[in-house]
Scaffold this active site. Sequence first.
Site, PDB file in Angstrom:
ATOM      1  N   SER A 110     -72.635  89.456 -34.744  1.00 30.36           N
ATOM      2  CA  SER A 110     -71.353  89.733 -34.107  1.00 30.36           C
ATOM      3  C   SER A 110     -71.345  91.149 -33.561  1.00 30.36           C
ATOM      4  CB  SER A 110     -70.251  89.600 -35.163  1.00 30.36           C
ATOM      5  OG  SER A 110     -69.051  90.148 -34.690  1.00 30.36           O
ATOM      6  N   TYR A 140     -66.549  91.865 -43.912  1.00 29.36           N
ATOM      7  CA  TYR A 140     -67.098  90.796 -43.055  1.00 29.36           C
ATOM      8  C   TYR A 140     -68.216  91.353 -42.169  1.00 29.36           C
ATOM      9  CZ  TYR A 140     -67.604  87.991 -38.852  1.00 29.36           C
ATOM     10  OH  TYR A 140     -68.141  87.292 -37.784  1.00 29.36           O
ATOM     11  N   LYS A 186     -72.589  90.783 -41.904  1.00 29.27           N
ATOM     12  CA  LYS A 186     -73.418  90.531 -40.707  1.00 29.27           C
ATOM     13  C   LYS A 186     -74.515  91.585 -40.600  1.00 29.27           C
ATOM     14  CE  LYS A 186     -71.269  86.910 -39.153  1.00 29.27           C
ATOM     15  NZ  LYS A 186     -71.890  85.602 -39.337  1.00 29.27           N
TER      16      LYS A 186
HETATM   17  P1  NAD Z   1     -65.821  78.588 -38.097  1.00 29.73           P
HETATM   18  O1  NAD Z   1     -65.133  79.025 -39.339  1.00 29.73           O
HETATM   19  O2  NAD Z   1     -65.103  77.658 -37.182  1.00 29.73           O
HETATM   20  O3  NAD Z   1     -67.243  77.934 -38.465  1.00 29.73           O
HETATM   21  C1  NAD Z   1     -67.979  78.327 -39.597  1.00 29.73           C
HETATM   22  C2  NAD Z   1     -68.332  77.058 -40.359  1.00 29.73           C
HETATM   23  O4  NAD Z   1     -69.091  77.396 -41.520  1.00 29.73           O
HETATM   24  C3  NAD Z   1     -67.092  76.292 -40.855  1.00 29.73           C
HETATM   25  O5  NAD Z   1     -67.174  74.945 -40.429  1.00 29.73           O
HETATM   26  C4  NAD Z   1     -67.152  76.417 -42.378  1.00 29.73           C
HETATM   27  O6  NAD Z   1     -66.615  75.285 -43.023  1.00 29.73           O
HETATM   28  C5  NAD Z   1     -68.651  76.580 -42.595  1.00 29.73           C
HETATM   29  N1  NAD Z   1     -69.016  77.284 -43.836  1.00 29.73           N
HETATM   30  C6  NAD Z   1     -68.560  78.484 -44.283  1.00 29.73           C
HETATM   31  N2  NAD Z   1     -69.154  78.806 -45.444  1.00 29.73           N
HETATM   32  C7  NAD Z   1     -70.010  77.797 -45.741  1.00 29.73           C
HETATM   33  C8  NAD Z   1     -70.904  77.537 -46.821  1.00 29.73           C
HETATM   34  N3  NAD Z   1     -71.028  78.375 -47.858  1.00 29.73           N
HETATM   35  N4  NAD Z   1     -71.627  76.397 -46.803  1.00 29.73           N
HETATM   36  C9  NAD Z   1     -71.506  75.515 -45.781  1.00 29.73           C
HETATM   37  N5  NAD Z   1     -70.678  75.708 -44.738  1.00 29.73           N
HETATM   38  C10 NAD Z   1     -69.936  76.831 -44.722  1.00 29.73           C
HETATM   39  O7  NAD Z   1     -66.265  79.908 -37.299  1.00 29.73           O
HETATM   40  P2  NAD Z   1     -66.866  80.086 -35.848  1.00 29.73           P
HETATM   41  O8  NAD Z   1     -65.886  80.843 -35.033  1.00 29.73           O
HETATM   42  O9  NAD Z   1     -67.406  78.810 -35.345  1.00 29.73           O
HETATM   43  O10 NAD Z   1     -68.047  81.096 -36.176  1.00 29.73           O
HETATM   44  C11 NAD Z   1     -69.379  80.660 -36.410  1.00 29.73           C
HETATM   45  C12 NAD Z   1     -70.222  81.868 -36.771  1.00 29.73           C
HETATM   46  O11 NAD Z   1     -70.165  82.817 -35.723  1.00 29.73           O
HETATM   47  C13 NAD Z   1     -69.769  82.582 -38.047  1.00 29.73           C
HETATM   48  O12 NAD Z   1     -70.917  82.999 -38.746  1.00 29.73           O
HETATM   49  C14 NAD Z   1     -69.011  83.768 -37.517  1.00 29.73           C
HETATM   50  O13 NAD Z   1     -69.031  84.838 -38.402  1.00 29.73           O
HETATM   51  C15 NAD Z   1     -69.788  84.083 -36.243  1.00 29.73           C
HETATM   52  N6  NAD Z   1     -68.996  84.797 -35.241  1.00 29.73           N
HETATM   53  C16 NAD Z   1     -67.811  84.276 -34.832  1.00 29.73           C
HETATM   54  C17 NAD Z   1     -67.038  84.982 -33.905  1.00 29.73           C
HETATM   55  C18 NAD Z   1     -65.703  84.443 -33.450  1.00 29.73           C
HETATM   56  O14 NAD Z   1     -64.896  85.234 -32.960  1.00 29.73           O
HETATM   57  N7  NAD Z   1     -65.442  83.158 -33.568  1.00 29.73           N
HETATM   58  C19 NAD Z   1     -67.487  86.207 -33.400  1.00 29.73           C
HETATM   59  C20 NAD Z   1     -68.717  86.701 -33.837  1.00 29.73           C
HETATM   60  C21 NAD Z   1     -69.475  85.979 -34.759  1.00 29.73           C
HETATM   61  N1  UFG Z   2     -54.710  91.431 -30.458  1.00 21.01           N
HETATM   62  C1  UFG Z   2     -53.340  91.529 -30.242  1.00 21.01           C
HETATM   63  N2  UFG Z   2     -52.527  90.637 -30.867  1.00 21.01           N
HETATM   64  C2  UFG Z   2     -53.012  89.652 -31.692  1.00 21.01           C
HETATM   65  C3  UFG Z   2     -54.408  89.573 -31.913  1.00 21.01           C
HETATM   66  C4  UFG Z   2     -55.222  90.485 -31.277  1.00 21.01           C
HETATM   67  O1  UFG Z   2     -52.885  92.390 -29.505  1.00 21.01           O
HETATM   68  O2  UFG Z   2     -52.222  88.873 -32.240  1.00 21.01           O
HETATM   69  C5  UFG Z   2     -55.608  92.361 -29.737  1.00 21.01           C
HETATM   70  C6  UFG Z   2     -56.481  93.214 -30.639  1.00 21.01           C
HETATM   71  O3  UFG Z   2     -55.824  94.383 -31.010  1.00 21.01           O
HETATM   72  C7  UFG Z   2     -57.694  93.443 -29.712  1.00 21.01           C
HETATM   73  C8  UFG Z   2     -57.768  92.163 -28.884  1.00 21.01           C
HETATM   74  O4  UFG Z   2     -56.476  91.575 -28.969  1.00 21.01           O
HETATM   75  O5  UFG Z   2     -57.437  94.519 -28.842  1.00 21.01           O
HETATM   76  C9  UFG Z   2     -58.796  91.163 -29.421  1.00 21.01           C
HETATM   77  O6  UFG Z   2     -58.551  90.941 -30.805  1.00 21.01           O
HETATM   78  P1  UFG Z   2     -59.271  89.759 -31.613  1.00 21.01           P
HETATM   79  O7  UFG Z   2     -58.744  89.787 -32.991  1.00 21.01           O
HETATM   80  O8  UFG Z   2     -59.157  88.484 -30.848  1.00 21.01           O
HETATM   81  O9  UFG Z   2     -60.808  90.177 -31.549  1.00 21.01           O
HETATM   82  P2  UFG Z   2     -61.555  91.453 -32.114  1.00 21.01           P
HETATM   83  O10 UFG Z   2     -62.300  92.054 -30.968  1.00 21.01           O
HETATM   84  O11 UFG Z   2     -60.651  92.343 -32.870  1.00 21.01           O
HETATM   85  O12 UFG Z   2     -62.553  90.822 -33.170  1.00 21.01           O
HETATM   86  C10 UFG Z   2     -63.210  89.573 -32.924  1.00 21.01           C
HETATM   87  C11 UFG Z   2     -63.471  88.902 -34.259  1.00 21.01           C
HETATM   88  C12 UFG Z   2     -64.471  89.684 -35.032  1.00 21.01           C
HETATM   89  C13 UFG Z   2     -65.689  89.848 -34.202  1.00 21.01           C
HETATM   90  C14 UFG Z   2     -65.355  90.534 -32.910  1.00 21.01           C
HETATM   91  C15 UFG Z   2     -66.565  90.678 -32.047  1.00 21.01           C
HETATM   92  O13 UFG Z   2     -62.282  88.808 -35.011  1.00 21.01           O
HETATM   93  O14 UFG Z   2     -64.820  88.992 -36.190  1.00 21.01           O
HETATM   94  O15 UFG Z   2     -64.377  89.779 -32.224  1.00 21.01           O
HETATM   95  O16 UFG Z   2     -67.197  89.444 -31.940  1.00 21.01           O
HETATM   96  F1  UFG Z   2     -66.577  90.579 -34.875  1.00 21.01           F
END
Ligand code: NAD
Ligand code: UFG
Length: 344
Positions: free
Chosen positions: A131, A155, A159
């Site tokens: 991430s 979190y 990572k």
């Molecule tokens: P998500 O929560 O929708 O998907 C994660 C999945 O992992 C879920 O289905 C959950 O049930 C499963 N899971 C969690 N712990 C587990 C375990 N111990 N055993 C088996 N399954 C397990 O999240 P997502 O948005 O699809 O994210 C996927 C990956 O990408 C995550 O690792 C997250 O940290 C990473 N990521 C997400 C974002 C974002 O903004 N969505 C940004 C950067 C990185």
């Molecule tokens: N924001 C608002 N109101 C809200 C939610 C967010 O104004 O209700 C703003 C935040 O302050 C930020 C922007 O919208 O400026 C984006 O916020 P997000 O929470 O959607 O995303 P972030 O960039 O803070 O973080 C996300 C994930 C992290 C990940 C990161 C980079 O939450 O886990 O993107 O991938 F690491």
Amino acid sequence: MAYMLGCMKVLVTGGAGYIGSHMVLCLLEAGHDVVVLDNLANSSAESLRRVEELTGKHPDFVELDLLDATGVDRLFETNGFDSVIHFAGLKAVGESVAQPLRYYQNNIVGTLNLLASMDKHGVRTLVFSSSATVYGASEEVPLIEKMPLDATNPYGRTKEQIEDILTDLGAADSSWHIALLRYFNPVGAHESGRIGEDPTGVPNNLLPFVAQVAVGRREKVMVFGNDYPTPDGTGVRDYIHVMDLAAGHLAALDYLPSHPGVFRWNLGSGEGSSVLEVIQAFGDAAGKPVPFAFAPRRPGDAAVSYADPSSALADLGWSTHRNLAQMCEDHWRWQRENPNGYNA
Ligand code: NAD
Ligand code: UFG
């Protein structure tokens, strides 16, 4: 973009989740065999049923927790996987601050269990969901892979620590092929509107919150801070369509077999959009303005974060194709047709 890889058997951990379900769809469409491992802690098997409906192909699903090391090992014993895409993990920043042990246990021990089984069974091709959070609140943009890492919450530290573990593994044993993909802000949904992001409780992230306001589940968006040093005072992020993100994984899977080692790639568009721009674009997609109000800054938020995605372009031939308007249109279609997510 055409991908050259032959048919592979791919284990997708976390494949029932938001990004994972889109990935499974892309893998099946590309002709791969897919086994999904998920404990459904933050997802529903309905996503996979819909992937099957969309593709006409069946992804095998194993309901299993990565913390169950014996179960994970049994899965590798009974399947000849070629590679693993590892999405499974907990991902809520605020929750990780309140429950650090749960986050370290789930994300790090879960990954260690997976790696032990992969190593034991000679499956050494891995794509890992990292991430942009690993860069911390860097004031320098665009963010480049070689910049120092400085995650600022549990979190993010899971990572960063998993990246370290995988880097050490690649250094110790040159038979590993590992991609660390640093996602920027994944949003949007498959264009069918059948699968998408379905957060439990109050969404932490901007797009799902905006979408729930637009569909009438919430009153207004709280904009966290309008006094940032940005053109309109609100936070700037690099939003990336989840289908472009999945395509980046396919490109990495194509690259890895002929490239041993550990590779880091930013997956982002290289362009920033402000909170107000997102709210405006979503309102345009939904055909109605999205109500919002200004609120104080959210602690820990960077003012501006966007990727330098040039390494992924140079190495993988990958770049994003969908703009913010398309992200909002697809996200809105999913939200409009599934106002309560998978729990119809
Ligand atoms: P998500 O929560 O929708 O998907 C994660 C999945 O992992 C879920 O289905 C959950 O049930 C499963 N899971 C969690 N712990 C587990 C375990 N111990 N055993 C088996 N399954 C397990 O999240 P997502 O948005 O699809 O994210 C996927 C990956 O990408 C995550 O690792 C997250 O940290 C990473 N990521 C997400 C974002 C974002 O903004 N969505 C940004 C950067 C990185
Ligand atoms: N924001 C608002 N109101 C809200 C939610 C967010 O104004 O209700 C703003 C935040 O302050 C930020 C922007 O919208 O400026 C984006 O916020 P997000 O929470 O959607 O995303 P972030 O960039 O803070 O973080 C996300 C994930 C992290 C990940 C990161 C980079 O939450 O886990 O993107 O991938 F690491």
